[in-house]
Design an enzyme around this catalytic site. Structure first.
Site, PDB file in Angstrom:
ATOM      1  N   HIS A 147       0.876  -1.176   0.000  1.00  0.00           N
ATOM      2  CA  HIS A 147       0.000   0.000   0.000  1.00  0.00           C
ATOM      3  C   HIS A 147       0.913   1.225   0.000  1.00  0.00           C
ATOM      4  CE1 HIS A 147      -3.634  -2.370   1.184  1.00  0.00           C
ATOM      5  NE2 HIS A 147      -2.717  -3.128   1.780  1.00  0.00           N
ATOM      6  N   LYS A 190      -8.918  -6.939  -6.338  1.00  0.00           N
ATOM      7  CA  LYS A 190      -8.854  -7.119  -4.878  1.00  0.00           C
ATOM      8  C   LYS A 190     -10.247  -6.900  -4.303  1.00  0.00           C
ATOM      9  CE  LYS A 190      -7.100  -7.493  -0.701  1.00  0.00           C
ATOM     10  NZ  LYS A 190      -6.101  -6.549  -0.160  1.00  0.00           N
ATOM     11  N   HIS A 207      -2.530 -12.447   3.144  1.00  0.00           N
ATOM     12  CA  HIS A 207      -2.115 -12.414   4.551  1.00  0.00           C
ATOM     13  C   HIS A 207      -2.855 -13.405   5.458  1.00  0.00           C
ATOM     14  CE1 HIS A 207      -5.605  -9.867   4.621  1.00  0.00           C
ATOM     15  NE2 HIS A 207      -4.977  -8.745   4.339  1.00  0.00           N
ATOM     16  N   ASP A 230       2.165  -6.791   2.944  1.00  0.00           N
ATOM     17  CA  ASP A 230       1.054  -5.920   3.351  1.00  0.00           C
ATOM     18  C   ASP A 230       1.627  -4.607   3.903  1.00  0.00           C
ATOM     19  OD1 ASP A 230      -1.463  -4.950   3.820  1.00  0.00           O
ATOM     20  OD2 ASP A 230      -1.897  -6.240   5.538  1.00  0.00           O
ATOM     21  N   HIS A 249       1.890   3.989   8.333  1.00  0.00           N
ATOM     22  CA  HIS A 249       1.267   5.146   8.968  1.00  0.00           C
ATOM     23  C   HIS A 249       2.350   5.870   9.743  1.00  0.00           C
ATOM     24  CE1 HIS A 249      -2.833   3.649   8.199  1.00  0.00           C
ATOM     25  NE2 HIS A 249      -2.398   2.467   8.597  1.00  0.00           N
ATOM     26  N   GLY A 258      -2.342  -1.206  10.368  1.00  0.00           N
ATOM     27  CA  GLY A 258      -1.335  -1.289   9.321  1.00  0.00           C
ATOM     28  C   GLY A 258       0.048  -0.965   9.827  1.00  0.00           C
TER      29      GLY A 258
END
Length: 401
Positions: free
Chosen positions: A61, A145, A200, A270, A274, A286
């Site tokens: 991401h 996805k 995951h 994954d 942040h 995350g």
């Protein structure tokens, strides 16, 4: 360019080879004594260090566009290069969600000339039923996805008819599915005879569901993230919160067993960065991961994983599953996507060394299993162990799956 004295796994055997690279491709792999008379412009001596196929991380991401204060294409690709990742595939839950052809076009345009490594995109399934949009782009993306448990925007899909339409129109489906939703995803894949990629996996029971589906002959693949292998629920704190959440040590061991027996197909980080301010001020799901995934996996080399399996789950299988052309192996005709690692250089992972814009790592304080000395993408050195050389990343091509 000639890469000399490369320790490689070639046709299943560890050996020292020289690798000739021309126009971004591996054109010949020699025994060292065979290349003395070649007229080579550039020769790099690898000094017997391991040369691995570049890592392909199909679950990242990069937060760009819309959330680029956390990460962007340039900083995320730097983190990849530093960690030996030569190709990454970006997930669709950016802002706006990548759920229309128009948004995908804009995302591709926004990404050009900004990445140090090669990249691709997943497309997002929407609860508003964007199956028509999927039909337009399915040959341009790695997968559709679909989120079955949680997501942002319109991407949590719960209505049965919408799910069926999304599955019908997709080339391959990646899912965020936990526990009973793994069963639902497998049922849909069986019904519509579609390849399914389970992102995951984190629980022993989920690995068992995947193992049973494979025995049934279904085209279903499983991914595990390094944090679900190395971290467990006893370590949880405000930083170590993600979805799926950390599980028990027993679950961790079941995942390792799944890698060993071939049930688990890939390692995907994954990577979901942040800022520390966000993580410490509110519940934020995350963690970053792409920068340290290889050195973490190398920690268990010749203990819980051998070199052949490591290269399969981190390079060969991701390319094969998603049809990423010319990548994933050290083989004549393949892209010269290579990473050189010194297995004797085991450094402590530190936040202050992190390149990712979020500026922290969940593995801080852990001793890594080796250091990346050089990362090469299509014959170009993009990272030399200290410096980032040039942004040459391009979008990847997909073969039919």
């Amino acid at each position: 360019m000639l890469l000399k004295n490369c320790r490689v796994l070639y046709h299943g055997e560890e050996d020292i080879k020289d690798i000739l690279v021309e126009k971004g491709k591996i054109v010949k792999i020699y025994r060292c004594s065979e290349v003395e008379e070649l007229d080579i412009d550039e020769i790099i001596d690898m000094d017997g260090n391991w040369v691995l196929p570049g890592v392909i991380d199909v679950h990242t991401h990069m937060r760009d566009p819309g959330l680029s204060y956390k990460e962007d294409f340039e900083t995320g690709s730097k983190a990849c290069a530093k960690g030996g990742v030569t190709t990454f595939i970006d997930m669709p839950n950016t802002v706006p969600n990548t759920t229309t052809k128009e948004i995908l076009d804009a995302k591709e345009s926004n990404s050009k000339n900004r990445s140090y490594v090669d990249y691709g995109f997943h497309f997002g399934g929407s609860k508003l039923d964007n199956s028509e949009e999927i039909r337009k782009v399915r040959d341009r993306v790695a997968s559709t996805k679909i989120f079955l448990n949680m997501s942002t925007g319109d991407m949590l899909v719960e209505e049965e008819k919408v799910l069926e339409n999304l599955f019908k129109e997709s080339k391959i489906i990646s899912v965020h599915a936990e526990e009973e939703m793994v069963d639902k995803a497998i049922d849909l894949a069986r019904k519509f005879r579609k390849p399914l990629y389970l992102c995951h996996l984190s629980k022993k029971s989920e690995v068992e569901k995947l193992r049973a589906a494979k025995k049934e002959g279904l085209k279903i693949y499983g991914e595990v993230a390094p944090h679900h292998l190395f971290l467990d629920s006893s370590m949880a704190n405000s930083l170590l919160i993600m979805k799926p959440e950390l599980k028990s040590k027993e679950d961790n061991e079941a995942l390792w067993l799944g890698i060993e027996d071939g049930t688990i197909d890939t390692i995907g980080t994954d990577h979901a960065p942040h800022t520390l301010e966000e993580k410490n001020s509110k519940t934020t799901y995350g963690i970053p991961g792409v920068e340290n995934s290889l050195e973490m996996m190398l920690k268990e080399l010749n203990k819980k994983i051998d070199m052949k399996t490591l290269q399969k789950v981190m390079s060969e299988n991701p390319a094969k599953i998603f049809g990423i052309a010319g990548k994933g192996k050290i083989e004549v005709g393949y892209d010269a996507d290579l990473v050189v690692v010194d297995l004797n250089n085991k450094e402590i992972i530190k936040n202050e060394d992190v390149i990712s814009k979020c500026a922290w790592t969940p593995y801080s304080g852990i001793v890594g299993g080796g250091k990346v000395l050089l990362t090469m993408v299509r014959g170009h050195i993009v990272y030399d162990g200290k410096n980032f050389i040039e942004k040459i990343g391009e979008g990847v091509n997909y073969k039919n799956v």
